[in-house]
Motif scaffolding. Sequence first.
Motif, PDB file in Angstrom:
ATOM      1  N   LYS A   1      42.665  35.537  28.306  1.00 36.49           N
ATOM      2  CA  LYS A   1      43.413  36.796  28.399  1.00 36.49           C
ATOM      3  C   LYS A   1      42.507  37.901  28.910  1.00 36.49           C
ATOM      4  N   ASP A   2      41.315  37.972  28.360  1.00 37.00           N
ATOM      5  CA  ASP A   2      40.342  38.984  28.789  1.00 37.00           C
ATOM      6  C   ASP A   2      39.969  38.789  30.251  1.00 37.00           C
TER       7      ASP A   2
ATOM      8  N   VAL B   1      42.605  40.151  32.749  1.00 38.26           N
ATOM      9  CA  VAL B   1      42.614  41.612  32.802  1.00 38.26           C
ATOM     10  C   VAL B   1      41.382  42.134  33.532  1.00 38.26           C
TER      11      VAL B   1
ATOM     12  N   HIS C   1      50.257  35.051  31.892  1.00 40.08           N
ATOM     13  CA  HIS C   1      49.256  36.056  31.551  1.00 40.08           C
ATOM     14  C   HIS C   1      49.553  37.339  32.319  1.00 40.08           C
TER      15      HIS C   1
ATOM     16  N   ASP D   1      46.035  43.696  35.358  1.00 37.79           N
ATOM     17  CA  ASP D   1      46.024  45.154  35.256  1.00 37.79           C
ATOM     18  C   ASP D   1      45.831  45.778  36.625  1.00 37.79           C
TER      19      ASP D   1
ATOM     20  N   ARG E   1      44.389  46.355  22.778  1.00 37.58           N
ATOM     21  CA  ARG E   1      43.448  45.452  23.408  1.00 37.58           C
ATOM     22  C   ARG E   1      42.323  45.066  22.448  1.00 37.58           C
TER      23      ARG E   1
ATOM     24  N   LEU F   1      44.707  42.275  24.994  1.00 36.32           N
ATOM     25  CA  LEU F   1      45.653  42.749  25.997  1.00 36.32           C
ATOM     26  C   LEU F   1      45.957  44.217  25.764  1.00 36.32           C
ATOM     27  N   HIS F   2      46.176  44.937  26.847  1.00 34.13           N
ATOM     28  CA  HIS F   2      46.515  46.345  26.734  1.00 34.13           C
ATOM     29  C   HIS F   2      48.023  46.565  26.717  1.00 34.13           C
ATOM     30  N   LYS F   3      48.785  45.466  26.845  1.00 34.67           N
ATOM     31  CA  LYS F   3      50.245  45.549  26.814  1.00 34.67           C
ATOM     32  C   LYS F   3      50.798  44.410  25.981  1.00 34.67           C
TER      33      LYS F   3
ATOM     34  N   PRO G   1      52.820  41.163  25.598  1.00 37.28           N
ATOM     35  CA  PRO G   1      53.290  40.124  26.509  1.00 37.28           C
ATOM     36  C   PRO G   1      54.813  40.048  26.520  1.00 37.28           C
TER      37      PRO G   1
ATOM     38  N   THR H   1      40.564  38.203  18.823  1.00 35.72           N
ATOM     39  CA  THR H   1      41.568  38.337  19.878  1.00 35.72           C
ATOM     40  C   THR H   1      42.243  37.012  20.217  1.00 35.72           C
TER      41      THR H   1
ATOM     42  N   ASN I   1      44.988  37.087  17.773  1.00 34.04           N
ATOM     43  CA  ASN I   1      45.704  38.364  17.616  1.00 34.04           C
ATOM     44  C   ASN I   1      45.608  38.876  16.178  1.00 34.04           C
TER      45      ASN I   1
END
Length: 593
Positions: free
Chosen positions: A284-285, A288, A345, A348, A523, A528-530, A532, A559, A562
Amino acid sequence: QGGTPSLGGGKKDDQRAPGTRVPLQESILRVLARTPFSAPSPRMRTGPAPPGSPPPPAASETTSTSILVSWSPPSVLHGLPVREYVVHMKPFGAEHPFKELYRGPERVFVAVDLQPKTIYVFRVAAANTLGEGAWSRHAAFRTAAAGTATGGADPTRWVQAVDGAGRQYYYHPSSQQTSWTLPQGAQVDFEGTFRRKRQMLLEELHTTAALALTEDGAGAALDPGRPTASLQPDSPFTRIEVRRGELLDSSFRAFAMLRSRDLLKPLRIHYAGEEGIDSGGLVKDWFVELSRSLVDGNLGLFAPTEDKDTYAVDPRSRHLHSERHLRDYFRFVGRFLGKAVLDRHVVDVRLERTLLLQLLGARLNLADIAGLDTHRCRGLQWMLDNPIEGVLSETFSVGMEVLGEVVQVELKPGGAGLDVTDANKAEYVQLMVEYTARGAVDLQLEALMRGFHDLVPLSVLTQTHVTPDELLVLFLGQDKLDVSEVEAVAKYAGGYSETSPQVQWFWDVLRSMSAQQQRHTLRFVTGLHKVPLDGFDPPFTIMQSTHEGGAASFPRSHTCFNQLALPPYLSRKDLQEKLAFAVENASSAFLMA
């Protein structure tokens, strides 16, 4: 009781008075014995008529202000097809007259603007070219109390869909009602429509990938002639190692070593020099961070458009990189974006509209280039709206800067010698639209589209009717963060529950943050900054921290799962200060605690 009818028709032997009942067998004989000179029976219908009455209507979904009503066609048509249906409604009670609510060909209707906890009576009739038939029996339905629904879904929200023949229709997911046109009183559920398209897209992509992975053979290399990795194990994942300090180049090299079949399996990332184990958080990281690297202005791959919020292919890239380098890098970018869609996924980077349209194989229109060149868009629109002969002097060519010099590029063969007139200006405008979107970046776009379609075939995008706005959501995820939605599905562990003071303080603090602070906190916890599109999997979880520092320690996160490990703070202020410090100073590197 009278003689037998004469089959010859010559003897008048029936002296019964009109209206006398005739036995069935004798009636049949009379019909069989009729000659061209026989008078027709006044009791026989000789032509079509209005249809019979339909069954009483049914209600499948009900809220406090709306009822979804549907009905079946009449069983008796009387020789003609039904042209339309008529629906009447009234509140329960003899003093209320029926009022017509709907007249049309569909067999579903949404009654709206109703009163809560009120009984409404419905009736329906069918009509053909000869008129309306009899009314159905009445059916009565009660609306729900204010703020409640009895059917499980809003009757007014319908999903837009397309059948196998490409015909658009609408359906209501809960009741399974369908209609060729949007029922009166209904509205399109755009979120539901998008989710349905996305589900169809992913099912098709994953089915194609599964079939490819079961084929015999090791699979071809992504770039014939390049060496391929021989150490990819036969596992459900494809594992690559990248370096955080040179993320783009190391990722590019790792992809170049993969076979085509390797990219069909989910990725797992290992950052060189870091001890983190990828259980889903590192990848995920990676999506982004790598997407952010792509739009680094120093690389010359993408550049911000006029509105500064979206990115387009940077025309300078053709001067900064060799042609082979451009093809390889932009094909890698396309595969990276396709992999994000395939593996669900988010990235950004917000791509500009013409790039999205070209990924979908769609035709570009003048309005689409407004974000790329507002001045040119306005000028071309003026040409379409006004006479230009004697006012403008243009040819089917355009000047383009190449290595500091302006050269003329023909928009079509022989364009430099062809004047633009009122008769051909529409063609000129369309060619200018395509040049604005592709002119100086055609090679880069072709490579990017080829890479994207390696993993997300154009045929699948066309089949599922994905729009540019929907493709952007596939890339970016949900734009808004609704704290209440995240809280509603959150889980708790380690002694915490939804009533724990620390948990309630956390949600309260999160709501009080700015949108940017909320994204940074999200995040910190999830990578994540959003949110999913499918929600968090594993669920967003708050657990009590077991760190030896207790209430003096800072929040920690996992992360991959979560999870937020929240110490047992003694006040809301302590929690807010410690959380803000942890989010602001958290390292992007994944190290073992």
